[in-house]
Design a protein around this motif. Sequence first.
Motif, mmCIF file in Angstrom:
data_model
loop_
_atom_site.group_PDB
_atom_site.id
_atom_site.type_symbol
_atom_site.label_atom_id
_atom_site.label_comp_id
_atom_site.label_asym_id
_atom_site.label_seq_id
_atom_site.Cartn_x
_atom_site.Cartn_y
_atom_site.Cartn_z
ATOM 1 N N ILE A 146 24.222 -23.367 -86.383
ATOM 2 C CA ILE A 146 24.018 -22.128 -86.007
ATOM 3 C C ILE A 146 24.854 -21.491 -85.104
ATOM 4 N N LEU A 147 24.788 -22.194 -83.567
ATOM 5 C CA LEU A 147 25.042 -21.720 -82.322
ATOM 6 C C LEU A 147 26.945 -22.130 -82.835
ATOM 7 N N ASP A 148 27.445 -23.155 -83.277
ATOM 8 C CA ASP A 148 28.505 -23.179 -83.614
ATOM 9 C C ASP A 148 29.725 -22.147 -84.152
ATOM 10 N N MET A 149 28.783 -21.835 -85.794
ATOM 11 C CA MET A 149 29.369 -20.633 -86.600
ATOM 12 C C MET A 149 29.227 -19.927 -85.821
ATOM 13 N N ALA A 150 28.558 -19.182 -85.303
ATOM 14 C CA ALA A 150 28.493 -18.238 -83.582
ATOM 15 C C ALA A 150 29.546 -17.847 -83.622
ATOM 16 N N LYS A 154 32.705 -15.288 -83.607
ATOM 17 C CA LYS A 154 32.522 -14.695 -81.745
ATOM 18 C C LYS A 154 31.646 -13.750 -81.476
ATOM 19 N N LEU A 155 30.620 -14.146 -82.274
ATOM 20 C CA LEU A 155 28.732 -13.268 -82.271
ATOM 21 C C LEU A 155 27.903 -13.971 -81.109
ATOM 22 N N ARG A 156 27.829 -13.469 -80.727
ATOM 23 C CA ARG A 156 26.268 -13.298 -79.512
ATOM 24 C C ARG A 156 25.176 -14.356 -80.126
ATOM 25 N N THR A 157 24.362 -15.408 -79.074
ATOM 26 C CA THR A 157 22.967 -15.621 -80.018
ATOM 27 C C THR A 157 21.726 -15.648 -79.282
ATOM 28 N N THR A 158 20.578 -15.718 -79.653
ATOM 29 C CA THR A 158 19.993 -15.293 -79.437
ATOM 30 C C THR A 158 18.949 -16.562 -79.612
ATOM 31 N N ALA A 159 17.787 -16.561 -78.711
ATOM 32 C CA ALA A 159 17.022 -18.241 -79.345
ATOM 33 C C ALA A 159 15.633 -17.415 -79.515
ATOM 34 N N GLU A 160 14.744 -17.562 -80.319
ATOM 35 C CA GLU A 160 13.672 -16.736 -81.140
ATOM 36 C C GLU A 160 12.914 -17.632 -80.313
ATOM 37 N N GLY A 161 11.536 -17.330 -79.464
ATOM 38 C CA GLY A 161 9.667 -18.476 -79.350
ATOM 39 C C GLY A 161 10.432 -19.569 -78.782
ATOM 40 N N GLY A 175 24.483 -24.310 -75.916
ATOM 41 C CA GLY A 175 25.587 -22.917 -75.795
ATOM 42 C C GLY A 175 24.869 -21.710 -76.392
ATOM 43 N N CYS A 176 23.507 -21.537 -76.444
ATOM 44 C CA CYS A 176 23.079 -20.557 -76.710
ATOM 45 C C CYS A 176 23.248 -19.182 -76.107
ATOM 46 N N ASP A 177 23.391 -18.338 -76.057
ATOM 47 C CA ASP A 177 23.568 -17.234 -74.883
ATOM 48 C C ASP A 177 22.037 -16.743 -74.481
ATOM 49 N N GLU A 178 21.453 -15.897 -75.241
ATOM 50 C CA GLU A 178 20.319 -15.737 -74.790
ATOM 51 C C GLU A 178 19.011 -16.461 -75.124
ATOM 52 N N ALA A 179 17.406 -15.788 -74.585
ATOM 53 C CA ALA A 179 16.167 -16.408 -75.828
ATOM 54 C C ALA A 179 15.062 -15.369 -74.830
ATOM 55 N N GLN A 180 14.357 -15.577 -75.861
ATOM 56 C CA GLN A 180 13.347 -14.542 -75.735
ATOM 57 C C GLN A 180 11.677 -15.136 -76.261
ATOM 58 N N GLY A 181 10.793 -15.147 -75.421
ATOM 59 C CA GLY A 181 9.524 -15.905 -75.931
ATOM 60 C C GLY A 181 8.394 -16.015 -74.442
ATOM 61 N N TYR A 182 7.767 -16.295 -74.879
ATOM 62 C CA TYR A 182 6.463 -16.713 -73.890
ATOM 63 C C TYR A 182 6.759 -17.200 -72.708
ATOM 64 N N LEU A 183 8.019 -18.584 -72.636
ATOM 65 C CA LEU A 183 7.906 -18.876 -71.422
ATOM 66 C C LEU A 183 8.713 -17.434 -69.956
ATOM 67 N N TYR A 184 9.521 -16.734 -70.508
ATOM 68 C CA TYR A 184 9.289 -15.550 -70.180
ATOM 69 C C TYR A 184 8.405 -14.100 -69.784
ATOM 70 N N SER A 185 8.268 -14.255 -70.636
ATOM 71 C CA SER A 185 6.349 -12.995 -70.536
ATOM 72 C C SER A 185 5.432 -13.183 -72.106
#
Length: 202
Positions: A146-150, A154-161, A175-185
Amino acid sequence: IDVAEKSGLIVPIGRWVLEEACRQAAAWRQAGWPDLVMAVNLSAVQFRRGGIGDEVLEALAATGLDPAGLALELTESILLQDAEAVLATVATWKAAGIQLAIDDFGTGYSSLSYLKHFPVDKLKIDRSFISGMADHEQDRAIVQAILDMAGGLKLRTTAEGVEDATQARQLRLMGCDEAQGYLYSPPLAAADLERWVSRGRG
């Protein structure tokens, strides 16, 4: 959410969520977070009932939020349920300056042809793949694909969870651009988020 969608209540609930999110985002941008982008999930039912295209633009106008401060998250099923009508709607949003993301990417349809037609900005990698990366080579391979395809599109990527530092570090190296989840808050109310950001800046 499932009950709200089946009953149709997701339409007025979704309208309220959209307006409140735009109002809060406008307030935060005016208060000193000019680069903040508020993401709002949209339901397939909102598209089927009609009028969502105008509702988004009306919410921006009513709250004074710069369209660049709004990101709409759509599932793959939305993009394929009535492709021509949805394409016209998202093209209008894109022309206005709104960002578009595909939520839970990889869990919907096997056909990727819609990526050629819909002007999206970001792919959000579903949490089911992220949680399995540590123990399953297949999940790591899917995330990397998914990251390679994105990247090629020329698409950004966000990992969920994302829940631990090992996942975050591995995603960064992949090579993931962003992440979200309980690690942060965990999810926070608006006032709590303001305090959380202030502590981080300090």
